[in-house]
Design a protein around this motif. Sequence first.
Motif, PDB file in Angstrom:
ATOM      1  N   THR A 102       3.791  25.142  12.866  1.00  0.00           N
ATOM      2  CA  THR A 102       2.750  24.556  13.730  1.00  0.00           C
ATOM      3  C   THR A 102       1.493  24.188  12.949  1.00  0.00           C
ATOM      4  O   THR A 102       0.852  23.186  13.239  1.00  0.00           O
ATOM      5  N   ILE A 103       1.173  24.992  11.942  1.00  0.00           N
ATOM      6  CA  ILE A 103      -0.037  24.722  11.172  1.00  0.00           C
ATOM      7  C   ILE A 103       0.051  23.365  10.450  1.00  0.00           C
ATOM      8  O   ILE A 103      -0.954  22.753  10.116  1.00  0.00           O
ATOM      9  N   LEU A 104       1.263  22.878  10.255  1.00  0.00           N
ATOM     10  CA  LEU A 104       1.451  21.576   9.609  1.00  0.00           C
ATOM     11  C   LEU A 104       1.341  20.413  10.595  1.00  0.00           C
ATOM     12  O   LEU A 104       1.401  19.256  10.205  1.00  0.00           O
ATOM     13  N   GLY A 105       1.225  20.733  11.867  1.00  0.00           N
ATOM     14  CA  GLY A 105       1.047  19.680  12.866  1.00  0.00           C
ATOM     15  C   GLY A 105       2.313  19.300  13.596  1.00  0.00           C
ATOM     16  O   GLY A 105       2.273  18.617  14.615  1.00  0.00           O
ATOM     17  N   LEU A 135       0.837  -1.200   0.000  1.00  0.00           N
ATOM     18  CA  LEU A 135       0.000   0.000   0.000  1.00  0.00           C
ATOM     19  C   LEU A 135       0.869   1.246   0.000  1.00  0.00           C
ATOM     20  O   LEU A 135       2.000   1.229   0.482  1.00  0.00           O
ATOM     21  N   PHE A 136       0.307   2.318  -0.518  1.00  0.00           N
ATOM     22  CA  PHE A 136       0.939   3.623  -0.396  1.00  0.00           C
ATOM     23  C   PHE A 136       0.747   4.051   1.056  1.00  0.00           C
ATOM     24  O   PHE A 136      -0.379   4.085   1.548  1.00  0.00           O
ATOM     25  N   ALA A 137       1.844   4.334   1.759  1.00  0.00           N
ATOM     26  CA  ALA A 137       1.734   4.701   3.180  1.00  0.00           C
ATOM     27  C   ALA A 137       1.779   6.212   3.312  1.00  0.00           C
ATOM     28  O   ALA A 137       2.772   6.848   2.962  1.00  0.00           O
ATOM     29  N   SER A 138       0.674   6.800   3.775  1.00  0.00           N
ATOM     30  CA  SER A 138       0.614   8.241   3.964  1.00  0.00           C
ATOM     31  C   SER A 138       0.101   8.511   5.371  1.00  0.00           C
ATOM     32  O   SER A 138      -1.088   8.380   5.636  1.00  0.00           O
ATOM     33  N   LYS A 139       1.008   8.817   6.279  1.00  0.00           N
ATOM     34  CA  LYS A 139       0.609   9.070   7.665  1.00  0.00           C
ATOM     35  C   LYS A 139       1.757   9.728   8.429  1.00  0.00           C
ATOM     36  O   LYS A 139       2.856   9.872   7.890  1.00  0.00           O
ATOM     37  N   GLU A 140       1.469  10.096   9.660  1.00  0.00           N
ATOM     38  CA  GLU A 140       2.525  10.653  10.485  1.00  0.00           C
ATOM     39  C   GLU A 140       3.236   9.511  11.207  1.00  0.00           C
ATOM     40  O   GLU A 140       2.587   8.566  11.647  1.00  0.00           O
ATOM     41  N   VAL A 141       4.560   9.590  11.307  1.00  0.00           N
ATOM     42  CA  VAL A 141       5.305   8.558  12.022  1.00  0.00           C
ATOM     43  C   VAL A 141       6.133   9.200  13.139  1.00  0.00           C
ATOM     44  O   VAL A 141       6.316  10.426  13.159  1.00  0.00           O
ATOM     45  N   THR A 142       6.605   8.360  14.045  1.00  0.00           N
ATOM     46  CA  THR A 142       7.521   8.823  15.083  1.00  0.00           C
ATOM     47  C   THR A 142       8.896   8.239  14.786  1.00  0.00           C
ATOM     48  O   THR A 142       9.018   7.060  14.459  1.00  0.00           O
ATOM     49  N   LEU A 143       9.906   9.091  14.890  1.00  0.00           N
ATOM     50  CA  LEU A 143      11.267   8.664  14.559  1.00  0.00           C
ATOM     51  C   LEU A 143      12.200   8.861  15.739  1.00  0.00           C
ATOM     52  O   LEU A 143      12.063   9.826  16.487  1.00  0.00           O
ATOM     53  N   SER A 144      13.173   7.957  15.864  1.00  0.00           N
ATOM     54  CA  SER A 144      14.256   8.204  16.815  1.00  0.00           C
ATOM     55  C   SER A 144      15.377   8.902  16.062  1.00  0.00           C
ATOM     56  O   SER A 144      15.526   8.727  14.858  1.00  0.00           O
ATOM     57  N   VAL A 145      16.149   9.712  16.783  1.00  0.00           N
ATOM     58  CA  VAL A 145      17.363  10.297  16.200  1.00  0.00           C
ATOM     59  C   VAL A 145      18.509   9.390  16.631  1.00  0.00           C
ATOM     60  O   VAL A 145      18.868   9.335  17.795  1.00  0.00           O
ATOM     61  N   GLU A 146      19.046   8.628  15.694  1.00  0.00           N
ATOM     62  CA  GLU A 146      20.054   7.621  16.038  1.00  0.00           C
ATOM     63  C   GLU A 146      21.460   8.200  16.096  1.00  0.00           C
ATOM     64  O   GLU A 146      22.330   7.647  16.751  1.00  0.00           O
ATOM     65  N   SER A 196      19.851  13.671  21.674  1.00  0.00           N
ATOM     66  CA  SER A 196      19.913  12.266  21.259  1.00  0.00           C
ATOM     67  C   SER A 196      18.654  11.492  21.640  1.00  0.00           C
ATOM     68  O   SER A 196      18.299  10.515  20.983  1.00  0.00           O
ATOM     69  N   ASP A 197      17.956  11.925  22.710  1.00  0.00           N
ATOM     70  CA  ASP A 197      16.782  11.156  23.133  1.00  0.00           C
ATOM     71  C   ASP A 197      15.483  11.724  22.575  1.00  0.00           C
ATOM     72  O   ASP A 197      14.401  11.308  22.950  1.00  0.00           O
ATOM     73  N   ARG A 198      15.610  12.687  21.674  1.00  0.00           N
ATOM     74  CA  ARG A 198      14.402  13.320  21.151  1.00  0.00           C
ATOM     75  C   ARG A 198      13.728  12.394  20.116  1.00  0.00           C
ATOM     76  O   ARG A 198      14.393  11.733  19.323  1.00  0.00           O
ATOM     77  N   SER A 199      12.397  12.314  20.172  1.00  0.00           N
ATOM     78  CA  SER A 199      11.704  11.596  19.105  1.00  0.00           C
ATOM     79  C   SER A 199      10.953  12.617  18.269  1.00  0.00           C
ATOM     80  O   SER A 199      10.470  13.628  18.782  1.00  0.00           O
ATOM     81  N   LEU A 200      10.908  12.364  16.983  1.00  0.00           N
ATOM     82  CA  LEU A 200      10.391  13.342  16.029  1.00  0.00           C
ATOM     83  C   LEU A 200       9.108  12.847  15.396  1.00  0.00           C
ATOM     84  O   LEU A 200       8.987  11.667  15.065  1.00  0.00           O
ATOM     85  N   ARG A 201       8.176  13.780  15.212  1.00  0.00           N
ATOM     86  CA  ARG A 201       6.956  13.452  14.475  1.00  0.00           C
ATOM     87  C   ARG A 201       7.043  14.107  13.102  1.00  0.00           C
ATOM     88  O   ARG A 201       7.287  15.308  12.998  1.00  0.00           O
ATOM     89  N   MET A 202       6.882  13.332  12.066  1.00  0.00           N
ATOM     90  CA  MET A 202       6.781  13.910  10.715  1.00  0.00           C
ATOM     91  C   MET A 202       6.079  12.931   9.779  1.00  0.00           C
ATOM     92  O   MET A 202       5.966  11.751  10.089  1.00  0.00           O
ATOM     93  N   PRO A 203       5.570  13.436   8.653  1.00  0.00           N
ATOM     94  CA  PRO A 203       4.798  12.537   7.786  1.00  0.00           C
ATOM     95  C   PRO A 203       5.662  11.679   6.854  1.00  0.00           C
ATOM     96  O   PRO A 203       6.795  12.057   6.525  1.00  0.00           O
ATOM     97  N   ILE A 204       5.096  10.565   6.452  1.00  0.00           N
ATOM     98  CA  ILE A 204       5.651   9.787   5.340  1.00  0.00           C
ATOM     99  C   ILE A 204       4.573   9.728   4.258  1.00  0.00           C
ATOM    100  O   ILE A 204       3.382   9.861   4.558  1.00  0.00           O
ATOM    101  N   ALA A 205       4.991   9.559   3.025  1.00  0.00           N
ATOM    102  CA  ALA A 205       4.053   9.433   1.908  1.00  0.00           C
ATOM    103  C   ALA A 205       4.780   8.731   0.776  1.00  0.00           C
ATOM    104  O   ALA A 205       5.428   9.343  -0.065  1.00  0.00           O
TER     105      ALA A 205
END
Lengths: 233, 89
Positions: free
Chosen positions: A209-212, A108-119, A131-140
Motif C-alpha cells: 500500500t505504501i507504494l500506492g 520522452l522518458f515516460a515515468s508515471k502510473e498507468v491503468t492496464l486491462s488484463v487481456e 478478467s474485468d479487473r483493471s490494474l494500476r502500476m507504474p511505468i518508467a
Amino acid sequence: MKVAIITFPGSNCDYDLYKCVQLVGGNPEFLWHRDSSLGKVDAVMLPGGFSYGDYLRAGAIAAMSPIMAAVKEFADHGGPVLGICNGFQVLCEANLLPGALLPNTSLLFASKEVTLSVENNSTIFTDLYESDRSLRMPIAHAEGNYYADEETLERLEEDGRVMFRYLGPQGKPTNESNPNGSANHIAGIINTKGNVMGMMPHPERAVETILGSVDGLDLFKSLLNHISASKRV
Amino acid sequence: MSRIRLEIRIVPRPGLLDPEGKAIQSGLQSLNYTDIHEVRVGKILLIELDADSTQDAINQATSMCQRLLANPVTEDFLIKLHEDSENSE
C-alpha cells in the motif's frame, strides 16, 4: 519457489524484485549475467533497468550475455520466465518473445502510473486476476513502444497472447492514454507455450500500500501458486 | 590476413515510425527548410578487423549484423568498405 533474478550491469530493479518475491513467500536468488548456469530454480526473472547503458539498442547486449543461453534452455523446457521493462526488451532481443521495443513516440522518458486491462487471465502469471479487473502500476521507460509486423500482431491477438493493454480514463484504450505509441496499446505479451511473459509496466513496484498500489501482487502470487501446485503433482 | 576497415550503416526499416527523425525534421522546418519530405536517423559503426579477404570481412560483418548489430524486426543494414582500407593490404 526458488526464483533466479538475473542482474546485468545497469539493472536497477533487481532488489525490488528480490523483495517482492520474498513478500509472496518465494525464495529469491541473485545470479550474475556472467554466470553460465541457473542451478536448480523454479522460475527466472529479468529485472528492469538500463543494462549496458542501453547501448546499441535497449536489451541487445544483455541478450547476448552468458546467462541468457541458460535462460533460453530453461524456457525451452517450459520453465517460467518473466521479463519486466528492460527484462521485456532483453526477452525480445533474445528472440524469446516476438517483436521489438522502439523509442517512445513522444521521445520522452515516460515515468508515471498507468491503468492496464488484463487481456488474458488464464496463464500461470495472471490466473488470480478477474478478467474485468483493471490494474494500476507504474511505468518508467524511454523504449516501450511495442512494435511487431502486422502478421505477428494478428497472431498475438488471435492466440490471446496480448496480456495487458494501456487503458484510458473511460476504461478503454485510447491514443491519448497510450504512453509510448505501442501497437494495439500493448503493454505485455506471452509466448506461444505460455511460459515466457514480458511487460513494460512494473508489477514489482505495486505490491505494498505504501507504494500506492498492490495490483502487482497477484501476478507474483499466481506464479507462486502455479509452481507450488506443479511441485505437488 | 589483412587489416580491413568497414563502415556499417544501420537504419530503421522504411515505413517504420522514426520519432527522432520527425523531431529533427520539425527542427529543420523551424529554420525554414520547408521542402524536406522525411528525415530518418540511423547509426554508423566503423569496424576494423583482420580478415583473409575483403569478402571474408564483409561476410563476418554480415553475420555480426544479423546476430547483434541490427534488429531484424526494425532495422536494415548496409556494409561498405571504408576508404583507404585497400592501402593497408
